[in-house]
Design a protein around this motif. Structure first.
Motif, PDB file in Angstrom:
ATOM      1  N   GLY A 103       0.826  -1.198   0.000  1.00 49.59           N
ATOM      2  CA  GLY A 103       0.000   0.000   0.000  1.00 49.59           C
ATOM      3  C   GLY A 103       0.853   1.237   0.000  1.00 49.59           C
ATOM      4  O   GLY A 103       2.036   1.196   0.345  1.00 49.59           O
ATOM      5  N   GLY A 104       0.253   2.352  -0.404  1.00 53.19           N
ATOM      6  CA  GLY A 104       0.994   3.596  -0.415  1.00 53.19           C
ATOM      7  C   GLY A 104       0.079   4.802  -0.338  1.00 53.19           C
ATOM      8  O   GLY A 104      -1.075   4.758  -0.771  1.00 53.19           O
ATOM      9  N   LEU A 105       0.605   5.866   0.242  1.00 56.17           N
ATOM     10  CA  LEU A 105      -0.051   7.164   0.270  1.00 56.17           C
ATOM     11  C   LEU A 105       0.241   7.805  -1.072  1.00 56.17           C
ATOM     12  O   LEU A 105       1.403   7.894  -1.476  1.00 56.17           O
ATOM     13  N   VAL A 106      -0.795   8.244  -1.791  1.00 58.73           N
ATOM     14  CA  VAL A 106      -0.611   8.744  -3.150  1.00 58.73           C
ATOM     15  C   VAL A 106      -1.212  10.133  -3.316  1.00 58.73           C
ATOM     16  O   VAL A 106      -2.022  10.576  -2.509  1.00 58.73           O
ATOM     17  N   SER A 107      -0.809  10.776  -4.384  1.00 58.96           N
ATOM     18  CA  SER A 107      -1.383  12.070  -4.732  1.00 58.96           C
ATOM     19  C   SER A 107      -2.546  11.852  -5.684  1.00 58.96           C
ATOM     20  O   SER A 107      -2.745  10.747  -6.200  1.00 58.96           O
ATOM     21  N   GLY A 108      -3.320  12.887  -5.921  1.00 58.01           N
ATOM     22  CA  GLY A 108      -4.418  12.793  -6.876  1.00 58.01           C
ATOM     23  C   GLY A 108      -5.764  12.708  -6.191  1.00 58.01           C
ATOM     24  O   GLY A 108      -5.944  13.139  -5.051  1.00 58.01           O
ATOM     25  N   ASP A 109      -6.724  12.100  -6.879  1.00 55.85           N
ATOM     26  CA  ASP A 109      -8.097  12.030  -6.386  1.00 55.85           C
ATOM     27  C   ASP A 109      -8.264  11.106  -5.188  1.00 55.85           C
ATOM     28  O   ASP A 109      -9.230  11.228  -4.438  1.00 55.85           O
ATOM     29  N   ASN A 110      -7.357  10.167  -5.015  1.00 53.89           N
ATOM     30  CA  ASN A 110      -7.431   9.213  -3.905  1.00 53.89           C
ATOM     31  C   ASN A 110      -6.296   9.474  -2.930  1.00 53.89           C
ATOM     32  O   ASN A 110      -5.329  10.161  -3.249  1.00 53.89           O
ATOM     33  N   ASP A 111      -6.434   8.902  -1.749  1.00 55.26           N
ATOM     34  CA  ASP A 111      -5.420   9.106  -0.714  1.00 55.26           C
ATOM     35  C   ASP A 111      -4.483   7.920  -0.556  1.00 55.26           C
ATOM     36  O   ASP A 111      -3.290   8.092  -0.335  1.00 55.26           O
ATOM     37  N   LEU A 112      -5.029   6.717  -0.656  1.00 56.42           N
ATOM     38  CA  LEU A 112      -4.241   5.503  -0.484  1.00 56.42           C
ATOM     39  C   LEU A 112      -4.535   4.553  -1.634  1.00 56.42           C
ATOM     40  O   LEU A 112      -5.652   4.519  -2.153  1.00 56.42           O
ATOM     41  N   ILE A 113      -3.521   3.782  -2.019  1.00 56.06           N
ATOM     42  CA  ILE A 113      -3.721   2.705  -2.987  1.00 56.06           C
ATOM     43  C   ILE A 113      -3.220   1.428  -2.350  1.00 56.06           C
ATOM     44  O   ILE A 113      -2.155   1.406  -1.723  1.00 56.06           O
ATOM     45  N   LEU A 114      -4.009   0.372  -2.485  1.00 56.80           N
ATOM     46  CA  LEU A 114      -3.666  -0.926  -1.913  1.00 56.80           C
ATOM     47  C   LEU A 114      -3.598  -1.956  -3.025  1.00 56.80           C
ATOM     48  O   LEU A 114      -4.477  -1.993  -3.892  1.00 56.80           O
ATOM     49  N   PHE A 115      -2.569  -2.787  -2.995  1.00 60.68           N
ATOM     50  CA  PHE A 115      -2.522  -3.949  -3.882  1.00 60.68           C
ATOM     51  C   PHE A 115      -2.922  -5.131  -3.022  1.00 60.68           C
ATOM     52  O   PHE A 115      -2.262  -5.428  -2.028  1.00 60.68           O
ATOM     53  N   VAL A 116      -4.037  -5.772  -3.392  1.00 56.21           N
ATOM     54  CA  VAL A 116      -4.567  -6.862  -2.575  1.00 56.21           C
ATOM     55  C   VAL A 116      -4.637  -8.153  -3.372  1.00 56.21           C
ATOM     56  O   VAL A 116      -4.760  -8.138  -4.596  1.00 56.21           O
ATOM     57  N   ARG A 117      -4.559  -9.264  -2.651  1.00 53.30           N
ATOM     58  CA  ARG A 117      -4.735 -10.595  -3.243  1.00 53.30           C
ATOM     59  C   ARG A 117      -5.762 -11.331  -2.387  1.00 53.30           C
ATOM     60  O   ARG A 117      -5.637 -11.370  -1.162  1.00 53.30           O
ATOM     61  N   THR A 118      -6.745 -11.901  -3.068  1.00 52.71           N
ATOM     62  CA  THR A 118      -7.768 -12.673  -2.365  1.00 52.71           C
ATOM     63  C   THR A 118      -7.990 -13.994  -3.082  1.00 52.71           C
ATOM     64  O   THR A 118      -7.528 -14.193  -4.206  1.00 52.71           O
ATOM     65  N   ARG A 119      -8.726 -14.863  -2.423  1.00 49.08           N
ATOM     66  CA  ARG A 119      -9.019 -16.182  -2.967  1.00 49.08           C
ATOM     67  C   ARG A 119      -9.886 -16.087  -4.224  1.00 49.08           C
ATOM     68  O   ARG A 119      -9.639 -16.735  -5.224  1.00 49.08           O
ATOM     69  N   ASP A 120     -10.932 -15.246  -4.160  1.00 47.48           N
ATOM     70  CA  ASP A 120     -11.900 -15.171  -5.254  1.00 47.48           C
ATOM     71  C   ASP A 120     -12.683 -13.865  -5.151  1.00 47.48           C
ATOM     72  O   ASP A 120     -12.433 -13.042  -4.260  1.00 47.48           O
TER      73      ASP A 120
END
Length: 150
Positions: A103-120
């Motif tokens: 995850g990271g704190l980002v600039s722009g329209d959003n505040d945080l971006i998360l890279f997630v992995r799930t089962r389905d």
């Protein structure tokens, strides 16, 4: 050395960079193998790798896994908008969610971006709707599925 987040950045030469690149490819490589690949002596290799650890350039080693074989066949980026000045609180809560790989704190329209992995898809829906959107400081989410990784 240059300043980086209140800390001094280490001065790295071409041999250091070669050792780091080789360790990123294979963190289990022996000192002998690393020395051969960097064209330096084993003693020199050992000294350099120890210095890279001591200076905080190398912070650890990890195993690279196949997410599908680990039961995490679905990947997505989840963008979060949070209430003003709450990113530290939200970030602290996010650290306890095992599906978040990065995850990271980002600039722009959003505040945080998360890279997630799930089962389905069901477990992704649960993660986003039940766990992320239910956090008090999360205003909204936007999810983008990853179809293939480079």
């Amino acid at each position: 050395m240059s300043r980086l987040d209140g800390q001094m950045a280490a001065a790295l030469d071409e041999v250091d960079l070669k050792l780091i690149a080789e360790l990123k490819k294979d963190g289990r490589a022996s000192m002998r193998t690393l020395a051969e690949r960097a064209h330096i002596s084993r003693a020199g290799c050992y000294t350099r790798v120890e210095r890279l650890h001591r200076e905080g350039v190398i912070t650890g080693y990890t195993a690279v896994t196949d997410p599908r074989r680990m039961g995490q066949g679905l990947a997505a980026y989840v963008y979060l908008k949070v209430t003003q000045n709450s990113w530290r609180t939200v970030s602290a809560e996010l650290k306890h969610i095992p599906e978040i790989e990065h995850g990271g704190l980002v600039s722009g329209d959003n505040d945080l971006i998360l890279f997630v992995r799930t089962r389905d898809a069901d477990s992704l829906r649960d993660l986003v709707f039940e766990r992320l959107q239910s956090m008090p400081d999360v205003l909204s989410t936007h999810t983008v599925l990853v179809f293939d990784e480079l």
